[in-house]
Design an enzyme around this catalytic site. Structure first.
Site, PDB file in Angstrom:
ATOM      1  N   ASN A  64      -5.522 -98.488  -7.652  1.00 47.81           N
ATOM      2  CA  ASN A  64      -5.424 -98.173  -9.087  1.00 47.81           C
ATOM      3  C   ASN A  64      -6.396 -97.051  -9.459  1.00 47.81           C
ATOM      4  O   ASN A  64      -7.507 -96.995  -8.959  1.00 47.81           O
ATOM      5  CB  ASN A  64      -5.749 -99.446  -9.896  1.00 47.81           C
ATOM      6  CG  ASN A  64      -5.934 -99.183 -11.383  1.00 47.81           C
ATOM      7  OD1 ASN A  64      -6.981 -99.478 -11.948  1.00 47.81           O
ATOM      8  ND2 ASN A  64      -4.919 -98.632 -12.030  1.00 47.81           N
ATOM      9  N   GLY A  65      -5.907 -96.172 -10.330  1.00 50.63           N
ATOM     10  CA  GLY A  65      -6.752 -95.108 -10.877  1.00 50.63           C
ATOM     11  C   GLY A  65      -6.079 -93.756 -10.833  1.00 50.63           C
ATOM     12  O   GLY A  65      -5.729 -93.262  -9.759  1.00 50.63           O
ATOM     13  N   GLN A  98      -4.635-112.497 -17.027  1.00 49.61           N
ATOM     14  CA  GLN A  98      -5.987-112.118 -16.601  1.00 49.61           C
ATOM     15  C   GLN A  98      -7.049-112.860 -17.410  1.00 49.61           C
ATOM     16  O   GLN A  98      -6.944-112.953 -18.630  1.00 49.61           O
ATOM     17  CB  GLN A  98      -6.204-110.614 -16.753  1.00 49.61           C
ATOM     18  CG  GLN A  98      -7.545-110.175 -16.161  1.00 49.61           C
ATOM     19  CD  GLN A  98      -7.811-108.690 -16.308  1.00 49.61           C
ATOM     20  OE1 GLN A  98      -8.100-108.224 -17.391  1.00 49.61           O
ATOM     21  NE2 GLN A  98      -7.698-107.959 -15.208  1.00 49.61           N
ATOM     22  N   CYS A 115     -14.321-104.722 -16.272  1.00 48.10           N
ATOM     23  CA  CYS A 115     -14.395-104.234 -17.661  1.00 48.10           C
ATOM     24  C   CYS A 115     -15.797-103.699 -17.968  1.00 48.10           C
ATOM     25  O   CYS A 115     -16.782-104.436 -17.868  1.00 48.10           O
ATOM     26  CB  CYS A 115     -14.024-105.346 -18.640  1.00 48.10           C
ATOM     27  SG  CYS A 115     -14.049-104.734 -20.337  1.00 48.10           S
TER      28      CYS A 115
HETATM   29  C1  LIG Z   1      -7.582 -98.998 -23.362  1.00 45.87           C
HETATM   30  C2  LIG Z   1      -7.766 -99.641 -22.031  1.00 45.87           C
HETATM   31  C3  LIG Z   1      -7.882-101.019 -21.949  1.00 45.87           C
HETATM   32  C4  LIG Z   1      -8.063-101.643 -20.707  1.00 45.87           C
HETATM   33  N1  LIG Z   1      -8.111-103.024 -20.650  1.00 45.87           N
HETATM   34  C5  LIG Z   1      -8.225-103.641 -19.442  1.00 45.87           C
HETATM   35  C6  LIG Z   1      -8.183-105.058 -19.327  1.00 45.87           C
HETATM   36  O1  LIG Z   1      -7.997-105.806 -20.301  1.00 45.87           O
HETATM   37  N2  LIG Z   1      -8.344-105.594 -18.088  1.00 45.87           N
HETATM   38  C7  LIG Z   1      -8.533-104.816 -16.972  1.00 45.87           C
HETATM   39  O2  LIG Z   1      -8.666-105.343 -15.871  1.00 45.87           O
HETATM   40  N3  LIG Z   1      -8.530-103.479 -17.057  1.00 45.87           N
HETATM   41  C8  LIG Z   1      -8.375-102.868 -18.243  1.00 45.87           C
HETATM   42  N4  LIG Z   1      -8.346-101.503 -18.303  1.00 45.87           N
HETATM   43  C9  LIG Z   1      -8.401-100.713 -17.058  1.00 45.87           C
HETATM   44  C10 LIG Z   1      -6.981-100.407 -16.545  1.00 45.87           C
HETATM   45  O3  LIG Z   1      -6.304-101.596 -16.203  1.00 45.87           O
HETATM   46  C11 LIG Z   1      -7.030 -99.497 -15.301  1.00 45.87           C
HETATM   47  O4  LIG Z   1      -7.797-100.109 -14.314  1.00 45.87           O
HETATM   48  C12 LIG Z   1      -7.635 -98.136 -15.623  1.00 45.87           C
HETATM   49  O5  LIG Z   1      -7.108 -97.605 -16.834  1.00 45.87           O
HETATM   50  C13 LIG Z   1      -7.355 -97.128 -14.483  1.00 45.87           C
HETATM   51  O6  LIG Z   1      -5.982 -97.003 -14.245  1.00 45.87           O
HETATM   52  P1  LIG Z   1      -5.126 -95.759 -14.828  1.00 45.87           P
HETATM   53  O7  LIG Z   1      -5.829 -94.506 -14.395  1.00 45.87           O
HETATM   54  O8  LIG Z   1      -3.778 -95.921 -14.213  1.00 45.87           O
HETATM   55  O9  LIG Z   1      -5.136 -95.879 -16.314  1.00 45.87           O
HETATM   56  C14 LIG Z   1      -8.163-100.862 -19.527  1.00 45.87           C
HETATM   57  C15 LIG Z   1      -8.036 -99.476 -19.612  1.00 45.87           C
HETATM   58  C16 LIG Z   1      -7.845 -98.858 -20.840  1.00 45.87           C
HETATM   59  C17 LIG Z   1      -7.703 -97.370 -20.882  1.00 45.87           C
END
Ligand SMILES: Cc1cc2nc3c(=O)[nH]c(=O)nc-3n(C[C@H](O)[C@H](O)[C@H](O)COP(=O)(O)O)c2cc1C
Length: 351
Positions: free
Chosen positions: A230-231, A99, A129
């Site tokens: 996602n989410g 990414q 982000c």
């Molecule tokens: C600590 C942390 C770091 C993350 N870093 C990135 C990242 O580097 N790139 C990105 O696209 N999303 C990042 N995200 C977002 C996650 O990829 C994802 O979209 C978000 O956590 C929702 O999905 P989930 O509910 O399954 O966690 C991050 C999320 C968290 C909690």
């Protein structure tokens, strides 16, 4: 200057026919895919090694490589993402998509070429982000307010790479209004992305509970490229509900894997997908404990210092506590007290 660099790099990026055959198809319209989410500061090479070892995912997306004032070289990329071409901890393989995050079409294209020279076989671009340090420099979620820039960036990266290398985008629904997702997703498709991943919240919603699957459903029905949902996918039932409400068959899982490192197997079982292993503990507590033990076994040999494993596990458990109040008492006590890996393992077993 950048154009020269682009041309020079592009010449190093031709693949022979035989080599192209070895390229995996990361997302295909008719095949369910389970994707490990990027999580900067959490899901790094050692943690990915654990998830690869436990199995269940089709591929993962790396944490973002930030492209600021200049093209990031292949060497720098490999320094940031050492497992781009395969495991550096343990031996299990998890294909990895790299990414990138930035706002310059030229610099992102140049870095994408460098990434492929470094071994990347798929590129994702981060438009979601919400971190203030990123927003100040106009990358990530700030671009959600400028769909034209999103198209330009994706087109520039797409045009720079051979067609065998997929390019995707990861977005949130918008800055503030979830209905903005229609224009943003259209912009992604227009740029030539091979698929889009949608974290079903706006930037302003941060991580507040509740996701807008209705918006994802609408977008999916209007786009011709695949949509990865996602989410808040924390259980196999969440994934089934997401599919029922959005029609998506591709899912990205982030925080849920920290709480239940075998979650991808639950999802596979619930969808009658090919089972990848049979020795899966039933209880969540056992799953977490066993995963911590595996993590220690995989990483301890190469850890830079005796406190590496306990401090990383402490951070892992802190994140689990953000989404769940059911962390086993013994694990909590162990991460609080342990200073070395053996102390951690002993305390987890109550000795
Ligand atoms: C600590 C942390 C770091 C993350 N870093 C990135 C990242 O580097 N790139 C990105 O696209 N999303 C990042 N995200 C977002 C996650 O990829 C994802 O979209 C978000 O956590 C929702 O999905 P989930 O509910 O399954 O966690 C991050 C999320 C968290 C909690």
């Amino acid at each position: 200057m950048v154009n020269q660099a682009l041309k020079a790099s592009r010449s190093g990026l031709s693949f022979s026919c035989g080599e192209e055959k070895r390229f995996m198809l990361f997302i295909e319209a008719n095949r369910t895919a389970l994707v490990l989410a990027p999580m900067e500061g959490v899901m790094d090479a050692p943690m990915r090694a654990l998830i690869a070892d436990l199995g269940g995912f089709d591929f993962g997306v790396s944490e973002f490589v930030r492209v600021g004032q200049s093209v990031i070289t292949a060497k720098q990329i490999l320094h940031e993402i050492p497992d781009l071409n395969g495991p550096v901890f343990g031996s299990a393989k998890l294909p990895l998509q790299l990414q990138l995050l930035g706002d310059s079409p030229e610099l992102l294209a140049g870095t994408a070429i460098e990434a492929c020279i470094a071994g990347a076989r798929a590129i994702d671009i981060n438009f979601g982000c919400p971190a203030p340090t990123i927003l100040r420099r106009s990358g990530g979620a700030s671009l959600l307010r400028n769909p034209k820039a999103i198209t330009e960036i994706i087109r520039s990266v797409r045009d720079a790479l051979p067609s065998v290398i997929p390019v995707s985008a990861k977005i949130r629904l918008g800055w503030e209004d979830p209905n903005d997702v229609d224009g943003i997703a259209q912009a992604v498709q227009e740029g030539g992305a091979n698929w889009i991943t949608i974290h079903a919240r706006t930037k302003q919603e941060g991580y507040r509970p509740g996701v807008h699957w209705d918006a994802v459903a609408r977008v999916r029905s209007r786009l011709s490229i695949p949509v990865v949902a996602n989410g808040d996918l924390f259980t196999a039932e969440d994934v089934a509900r997401c599919e029922a409400e959005t029609g998506c068959t591709h899912f990205m899982i982030g925080r849920g894997i920290l709480k239940n490192p075998f979650l991808a197997h639950d999802v596979r079982a619930s969808r009658a997908l090919h089972a990848l292993r049979e020795d899966i503990p039933l209880q969540l507590d056992d799953r977490l404990r066993i995963s911590i033990e595996r993590y220690a076994a995989i990483t301890d040999d190469q850890a830079a210092n005796a406190g590496f494993v306990p401090s990383r596990v402490k951070q892992w458990i802190r994140m689990v506590r953000d989404i769940s109040d059911s962390v086993p008492h013994q694990v909590l006590t162990a991460v609080k007290k342990a200073r070395t890996t053996s102390e951690l393992l002993n305390l987890m077993h109550g000795s």
